[in-house]
Design a protein around this motif. Structure first.
Motif, PDB file in Angstrom:
ATOM      1  N   ARG A   1     -19.855 -39.344  -5.837  1.00  0.00           N
ATOM      2  CA  ARG A   1     -20.989 -38.689  -5.307  1.00  0.00           C
ATOM      3  C   ARG A   1     -21.778 -38.125  -6.477  1.00  0.00           C
ATOM      4  O   ARG A   1     -22.937 -38.415  -6.678  1.00  0.00           O
TER       5      ARG A   1
ATOM      6  N   ASP B   1     -23.044 -41.010  -8.284  1.00  0.00           N
ATOM      7  CA  ASP B   1     -24.467 -41.688  -7.450  1.00  0.00           C
ATOM      8  C   ASP B   1     -25.689 -40.756  -7.619  1.00  0.00           C
ATOM      9  O   ASP B   1     -26.686 -41.299  -7.563  1.00  0.00           O
TER      10      ASP B   1
ATOM     11  N   LYS C   1     -26.274 -47.949 -12.456  1.00  0.00           N
ATOM     12  CA  LYS C   1     -24.944 -47.980 -11.792  1.00  0.00           C
ATOM     13  C   LYS C   1     -24.178 -49.095 -12.245  1.00  0.00           C
ATOM     14  O   LYS C   1     -22.830 -48.990 -12.490  1.00  0.00           O
TER      15      LYS C   1
END
Length: 50
Positions: free
Chosen positions: A29, A32, A41
């Motif tokens: 999380r 992200d 990413k």
């Protein structure tokens, strides 16, 4: 939080597994949120695989 560089061994302990899975989810999380674009990413994942 896991206080060791060994990230996988704690998953072998069935009683600790739920906490370890939650820790991994929390980590993803944060990543992200911090890695805003898909390209960043992918770059991070590639660096970790190497």
């Amino acid at each position: 939080m896991n206080q060791t560089g060994d990230l996988l061994s704690p998953l072998l302990d069935e009683t600790a597994k739920p906490d370890e899975i939650a820790r991994v989810c929390d980590t993803f999380r944060v990543l992200d949120e911090e890695l805003g674009t898909l390209a960043s990413k992918k770059k991070y994942v590639s660096a970790m695989k190497n």
